[in-house]
Design a protein around this motif. Structure first.
Motif, PDB file in Angstrom:
ATOM      1  N   LYS A  16     -50.677 -33.894 -37.934  1.00 46.62           N
ATOM      2  CA  LYS A  16     -51.708 -34.911 -37.736  1.00 46.62           C
ATOM      3  C   LYS A  16     -52.032 -35.549 -39.079  1.00 46.62           C
ATOM      4  CE  LYS A  16     -53.730 -32.562 -33.739  1.00 46.62           C
ATOM      5  NZ  LYS A  16     -54.867 -31.772 -33.227  1.00 46.62           N
ATOM      6  N   ILE A  18     -54.356 -37.522 -41.554  1.00 48.67           N
ATOM      7  CA  ILE A  18     -55.761 -37.807 -41.821  1.00 48.67           C
ATOM      8  C   ILE A  18     -55.827 -38.810 -42.967  1.00 48.67           C
ATOM      9  CG2 ILE A  18     -58.037 -36.836 -42.302  1.00 48.67           C
ATOM     10  CD1 ILE A  18     -56.616 -35.688 -39.789  1.00 48.67           C
ATOM     11  N   TYR A 119     -50.012 -28.409 -40.334  1.00 50.38           N
ATOM     12  CA  TYR A 119     -50.449 -29.137 -39.139  1.00 50.38           C
ATOM     13  C   TYR A 119     -51.295 -30.359 -39.472  1.00 50.38           C
ATOM     14  CZ  TYR A 119     -55.059 -26.845 -39.552  1.00 50.38           C
ATOM     15  OH  TYR A 119     -56.292 -26.419 -39.988  1.00 50.38           O
ATOM     16  N   LEU A 120     -51.814 -30.405 -40.710  1.00 47.49           N
ATOM     17  CA  LEU A 120     -52.549 -31.582 -41.178  1.00 47.49           C
ATOM     18  C   LEU A 120     -51.915 -32.080 -42.468  1.00 47.49           C
ATOM     19  CD1 LEU A 120     -56.350 -30.574 -40.899  1.00 47.49           C
ATOM     20  CD2 LEU A 120     -55.013 -31.912 -39.257  1.00 47.49           C
ATOM     21  N   ASN A 134     -56.117 -46.944 -40.826  1.00 50.71           N
ATOM     22  CA  ASN A 134     -56.816 -45.895 -40.073  1.00 50.71           C
ATOM     23  C   ASN A 134     -56.343 -45.841 -38.622  1.00 50.71           C
ATOM     24  OD1 ASN A 134     -58.240 -48.511 -40.064  1.00 50.71           O
ATOM     25  ND2 ASN A 134     -59.712 -47.516 -38.713  1.00 50.71           N
ATOM     26  N   GLN A 136     -53.407 -45.868 -37.695  1.00 52.28           N
ATOM     27  CA  GLN A 136     -52.187 -45.064 -37.659  1.00 52.28           C
ATOM     28  C   GLN A 136     -52.471 -43.587 -37.937  1.00 52.28           C
ATOM     29  OE1 GLN A 136     -49.657 -46.949 -40.579  1.00 52.28           O
ATOM     30  NE2 GLN A 136     -50.009 -48.978 -39.728  1.00 52.28           N
ATOM     31  N   CYS A 137     -53.755 -43.261 -38.083  1.00 59.79           N
ATOM     32  CA  CYS A 137     -54.146 -41.892 -38.433  1.00 59.79           C
ATOM     33  C   CYS A 137     -54.858 -41.205 -37.267  1.00 59.79           C
ATOM     34  CB  CYS A 137     -55.077 -41.901 -39.645  1.00 59.79           C
ATOM     35  SG  CYS A 137     -54.328 -42.577 -41.142  1.00 59.79           S
ATOM     36  N   TYR A 138     -54.761 -39.905 -37.240  1.00 58.76           N
ATOM     37  CA  TYR A 138     -55.472 -39.108 -36.235  1.00 58.76           C
ATOM     38  C   TYR A 138     -56.973 -39.196 -36.464  1.00 58.76           C
ATOM     39  CZ  TYR A 138     -57.035 -34.942 -33.694  1.00 58.76           C
ATOM     40  OH  TYR A 138     -57.690 -34.070 -32.855  1.00 58.76           O
ATOM     41  N   LYS A 139     -57.392 -39.077 -37.721  1.00 59.46           N
ATOM     42  CA  LYS A 139     -58.792 -39.246 -38.102  1.00 59.46           C
ATOM     43  C   LYS A 139     -58.850 -39.873 -39.482  1.00 59.46           C
ATOM     44  CE  LYS A 139     -60.895 -35.408 -35.485  1.00 59.46           C
ATOM     45  NZ  LYS A 139     -61.735 -36.245 -34.615  1.00 59.46           N
ATOM     46  N   SER A 140     -60.024 -40.398 -39.823  1.00 62.19           N
ATOM     47  CA  SER A 140     -60.216 -40.961 -41.153  1.00 62.19           C
ATOM     48  C   SER A 140     -61.383 -40.258 -41.838  1.00 62.19           C
ATOM     49  CB  SER A 140     -60.488 -42.466 -41.067  1.00 62.19           C
ATOM     50  OG  SER A 140     -61.598 -42.725 -40.228  1.00 62.19           O
ATOM     51  N   SER A 183     -64.189 -41.476 -39.266  1.00 58.74           N
ATOM     52  CA  SER A 183     -64.365 -40.347 -38.346  1.00 58.74           C
ATOM     53  C   SER A 183     -65.250 -39.279 -38.977  1.00 58.74           C
ATOM     54  CB  SER A 183     -63.012 -39.724 -38.000  1.00 58.74           C
ATOM     55  OG  SER A 183     -62.079 -40.679 -37.577  1.00 58.74           O
TER      56      SER A 183
END
Length: 207
Positions: A16, A18, A119-120, A134, A136-140, A183
Motif C-alpha cells: 500500500k 502512503i 506491506y506499506l 494522492n 494514486q495512494c492508499y492514504k495521504s 487522510s
C-alpha cells in the motif's frame, strides 16, 4: 495421466502506497526518517528527481529545449538556481517543466515499488496534492505546523529572511486546503519526541 504436484503460488500482494507531504519547514523529512526507523521504506521524490535530471539524457535534452542551454552548467549538471529563477514567476513554464520531470519520476517510483517487500511504502513529495498524486495512494499523510514556526525553522536552516520564506509559502497550496485533503495529519508544533510518537502511532494504525 500425470498428476500435477506443484501448486500455483499466490502472488504477493502489492504494498500500500502512503503519500507523505508537507510544506516548507513542516518537518516532512524528519518524519520520513522516523518512518524508516520503524522499518518502512521511503521513496524521496525530490531527491530522486535531482538525480534523474542529471542521469537521464533524454530528459536533459528536453529540459534544455524548454529552458535553454544554461539550465545545465559547463559540467552538464542541472543548474537548480538558474531553473528556479527562470520559472519562479512563470506558472506556465513551471507547469511545462513539471510535465517533463514528473513522468520520469513516476516511472522510477514504480520500478522502486516493485522491489519492495513491506506491506506499506511511503512516497515523500512536496507536491502530493498539487499534482493530485494522492489519488494514486492508499492514504495521504500530511506534516504541518503553525506558519510562524515553519518560517523560523527555514530562516534558521537556510539563512533566508522572513519575507523570503513567506513568499515561498504564499506560492504553495494553503495548509487549510491540504488539511482537507489529507487522510492523516501530524502536527509538528512541539518537540522531536512528540513528533516521533505521533508518527509511530499513525503509521502503525494504518491497515
Amino acid at each position: 495421466m500425470e498428476e500435477l504436484n506443484s501448486e500455483t503460488k499466490k502472488a504477493e500482494p502489492e504494498p500500500k502506497i502512503i503519500g507523505l507531504t508537507g510544506g516548507i519547514g513542516s518537518g516532512k523529512t524528519t518524519v520520513a526518517r522516523f518512518i524508516e526507523e520503524f522499518g518502512f521504506p521511503v521513496y524521496y521524490s525530490d531527491d530522486r528527481a535531482k538525480t534523474i535530471v542529471n542521469d537521464n539524457e533524454d530528459l536533459k535534452r528536453t529540459i534544455k529545449e524548454l529552458l535553454g542551454e544554461k539550465s545545465y552548467d559547463e559540467k552538464g549538471i542541472y543548474d537548480r538556481k538558474f531553473v528556479a529563477e527562470k520559472v519562479f514567476n512563470d506558472n506556465d513554464l513551471l507547469q511545462e517543466l513539471n510535465n517533463i520531470i514528473h513522468p520520469a519520476v513516476r516511472i522510477d517510483f514504480e520500478e522502486w515499488v516493485s522491489k519492495q517487500t513491506k506491506y506499506l511504502v511511503f512516497k515523500e513529495t512536496a507536491l502530493l496534492f498539487e499534482l493530485k498524486l494522492n489519488k494514486q495512494c492508499y492514504k495521504s499523510l500530511l506534516v504541518t505546523a503553525e506558519d510562524n514556526i515553519r518560517i523560523k525553522r527555514v530562516m534558521d536552516r537556510d539563512g533566508k529572511t522572513y519575507r523570503e520564506v513567506e513568499t515561498i509559502m504564499e506560492r504553495q497550496m494553503p495548509e487549510k486546503d491540504k488539511i482537507k485533503l489529507a487522510s492523516c495529519i501530524i502536527y509538528n508544533n512541539t518537540n522531536l519526541e512528540d513528533l516521533k510518537l505521533q508518527t509511530e502511532r499513525i503509521v502503525f494504525e494504518i491497515e
